[in-house]
Write a protein that holds these residues in place. Structure first.
Motif, PDB file in Angstrom:
ATOM      1  N   ILE A 155       0.847  -1.203   0.000  1.00 17.79           N
ATOM      2  CA  ILE A 155       0.000   0.000   0.000  1.00 17.79           C
ATOM      3  C   ILE A 155       0.880   1.250   0.000  1.00 17.79           C
ATOM      4  N   ALA A 156       1.882   1.219   0.856  1.00 19.12           N
ATOM      5  CA  ALA A 156       2.777   2.378   0.965  1.00 19.12           C
ATOM      6  C   ALA A 156       3.475   2.631  -0.365  1.00 19.12           C
ATOM      7  N   LYS A 157       3.871   1.540  -1.023  1.00 17.42           N
ATOM      8  CA  LYS A 157       4.581   1.721  -2.306  1.00 17.42           C
ATOM      9  C   LYS A 157       3.684   2.404  -3.323  1.00 17.42           C
ATOM     10  N   SER A 158       2.448   1.938  -3.365  1.00 22.28           N
ATOM     11  CA  SER A 158       1.518   2.512  -4.341  1.00 22.28           C
ATOM     12  C   SER A 158       1.302   4.004  -4.094  1.00 22.28           C
ATOM     13  N   ILE A 159       1.121   4.339  -2.826  1.00 23.84           N
ATOM     14  CA  ILE A 159       0.884   5.750  -2.512  1.00 23.84           C
ATOM     15  C   ILE A 159       2.149   6.574  -2.777  1.00 23.84           C
TER      16      ILE A 159
END
Lengths: 194, 428
Positions: free
Chosen positions: B65-69
């Motif tokens: 999730i963090a990577k996507s954001i």
């Protein structure tokens, strides 16, 4: 520590670090929000991303009329509703992740889930927002667009229902134990026989 | 627990535990709980529920999730774009306006109001009256078919206005010619040629009506409305035939089309015809003859004033003057009549009841059955027509409102959907 609203306003002025801070604050709670409402772990991940992206894209339109937390969970509620409608139209698929998640659940954990799932939708959503997302009564009222008194009455009824659902009913259990511990007449007769 | 007698409601105990009470009230509730066993029991129950719910734990959010954001954040100018949109004066204000729910509601309300206002103005009686006044203000006839649309009506009105202007010009010219002009040389002088046609309009219409009494009442109202009158009227209500009414209506030429249109509404038109007689040449000829006669009279009067001949000659001149005067008056009457024919159109109207069995005791069963069949058929047709008219008149309005209400209704539906937040019984 800066308030959420201050961070959001700082992001509006160009501070990327402010949004990163907000992301770190709400990443886990938001994922938990979706995870408790959806059976599919992958979809919970995707919706968590979508929720943050929605905040990112709508940042310039955000106004501090309500708390950032209310804003965030209002978006999450909308996404969940959309997901629910989508799942009604499309056939359900149970992924491996779900099964893994279920297999890891403890007995007490499953009991809570069943009890919460037994509540009707209106009461369930209020109690989830209060117990797990930690929203105040007013924030719940804003997020669900219902009056404050309704929040309070629903929350009370939901908790009382949960008490009934989670309570092992000591008197009943005691009686069952007594019955089980008392041998049946036929067994007693057999025991008395030499 | 009896809520009506207990001073602290159970919900307040819960609100106290949740920290949702004001400090003063919270201290009161705390004191009450310490003294009240029932409320203490509720407090314990609520504590127990919350502590059990805490057992429902979910795993931490995955790193993906963090990577996507972060990827989204890393896109060039994300924060700068947001900041720029915020800072720009008018554009920023526009974005804030677009984001405002009230602005959208106000916008929708304004559009709806505008549409309703436009529709009201389109159908406003004041507007119709203005058009009617424009139309009835004209006194000349126009040789045209009955208008069937607004464009045709406008064209007719324009044509009539042109004819009216031409007629006024002609009248002025004739009056100028008819006035004694001492400066003009004596002799025969033709009047100015007629610039446009003068049409005496006539029409005839045969109507089949339901009941004569109702039709006659409507006809009288219609005549009053159009400033018309019946020059003759014959009513026949004998028992052995259908009741009928024959009339000759005199209608201002400018009102002819509107009158015919209203007459058609009185019943079913069996025959209708319209005609027009071009009296321009007749009018010009008459005006020229009148002009010459007036000049002859002037010359004879001049001879009489400067008489030098015999008495018999004087008597002959006087006789000639008298004859000329008679001709002038006759021609003036003809000219006035011609003007009247142009100004007022004539409608020959015949109205007869569609069917009417002799109402005496001799009416046969077959005749009564026939009447019943005709009546039933007519009622069915009338109902169908009324339905079609209703749909055609209100259909567009219904469609408009359906279009306007669709989006708010959909928004409400979605909101209801979001309130019924989904939950899977198999949630992780």
């Amino acid at each position: 520590m800066q308030r959420d609203e201050e961070l959001m306003m700082a992001f509006q002025k160009g501070s990327t670090e402010s949004f990163s801070e907000l992301f770190l604050r709400y990443r886990d709670p938001l994922f938990g929000f979706f995870r408790r409402r959806l059976s599919n772990r992958t979809r919970a991940e995707e919706l968590t991303q979508e929720c943050f992206l929605a905040v990112l894209q709508g940042a310039e339109r955000w106004e501090p009329r309500a708390t950032f937390r209310t804003y965030l969970y209002a978006i999450a509620l909308k996404l969940t509703a959309a997901e629910y409608r989508r799942s009604q139209r499309e056939p359900q698929h149970t992924s491996d992740a779900d099964e893994v998640g279920q297999s890891n659940a403890t007995e007490a954990d499953l009991g809570v889930r069943r009890a919460v799932a037994a509540l009707d939708t209106e009461h369930r959503e209020v109690v989830l927002l209060r117990e797990f997302e930690g929203l105040s009564y007013e924030e719940i009222a804003v997020a669900l667009r219902i009056p404050l008194n309704t929040v309070r009455s629903r929350l009370f009824r939901a908790r009382m229902s949960l008490k009934e659902l989670l309570d092992p009913q000591p008197q009943k259990l005691q009686r069952e134990k007594e019955i089980l511990s008392t041998p049946a007449p036929a067994i007693q007769q057999l025991r008395q026989e030499p | 627990m009896n809520r009506t007698t207990h001073e602290i409601e159970p919900e307040e105990v819960m609100a106290y535990l949740d920290g949702e009470l004001q400090a003063s009230r919270a201290s009161e509730v705390a004191a009450h709980i310490a003294a009240c066993a029932e409320c203490a029991s509720i407090e314990a129950d609520l504590h127990a529920v919350s502590s059990q719910l805490i057992q429902w734990q979910v795993e931490a959010a995955p790193l993906s999730i963090a990577k996507s954001i972060e990827q989204s954040m890393a896109q060039p100018g994300t924060a700068a774009r947001v900041a720029a949109r915020q800072r720009r004066g008018l554009i920023g204000a526009w974005h804030r306006l677009v984001a405002s729910q009230w602005a959208w509601k106000l916008g929708f309300a304004s559009i709806a109001l505008l549409l309703v206002g436009t529709i009201y103005i389109q159908h406003s009686p004041t507007r119709s009256m203005r058009a009617f006044q424009t139309f009835s203000g004209l006194r000349s006839a126009a040789p045209s078919a009955p208008p069937t649309a607004n464009t045709e009506m406008s064209a007719n009105v324009q044509a009539i206005q042109e004819l009216q202007a031409q007629k006024e010009q002609l009248s002025e010219s004739l009056e100028k010619d008819a006035a004694p002009d001492v400066a003009s040389p004596a002799g025969s002088r033709s009047p100015a040629p007629t610039p446009g046609p003068m049409i005496a309009r006539t029409a005839s219409m045969n109507l089949v009506i339901t009941t004569l009494d109702a039709a006659r009442a409507s006809l009288e109202k219609l005549l009053a409305r159009h400033h018309a009158f019946a020059s003759d009227m014959t009513l026949d209500q004998s028992n052995d035939a259908s009741a009928s009414l024959n009339a000759t209506l005199q209608v201002p030429s400018a009102e002819l089309d509107a009158t015919l249109s209203d007459l058609r509404a009185l019943g079913r038109v069996s025959t209708e015809s319209q005609g027009g007689e071009d009296v321009s040449d007749q009018h010009v000829d008459l005006a020229a003859r009148l002009h010459n006669a007036r000049e002859s009279e002037e010359r004879l009067l001049g001879i009489l004033r400067t008489r030098t001949g015999k008495v018999s000659d004087v008597l002959a001149v006087e006789e000639q003057i008298s004859q000329t005067r008679g001709e002038i008056e006759q021609m003036e009457a003809q000219l006035a009549n011609l003007d009247k024919r142009v100004s007022y159109a004539s409608i020959k109207l015949e109205m007869a009841e569609e069917y009417k069995a002799p109402t005496g005791a001799n009416s046969s069963v077959a005749l009564r059955l026939r009447n019943a069949v005709v009546s039933g058929y007519r009622d069915a047709v009338d109902s169908l027509l009324a339905l079609a008219v209703f749909l055609l008149s209100t259909g567009p309005m219904l469609l408009l409102w359906a279009g306007l209400l669709f989006f708010p209704a959909r928004a409400i539906w979605k909101r209801r959907g979001s309130l019924r937040a989904p939950f899977s019984k198999n949630a992780a």
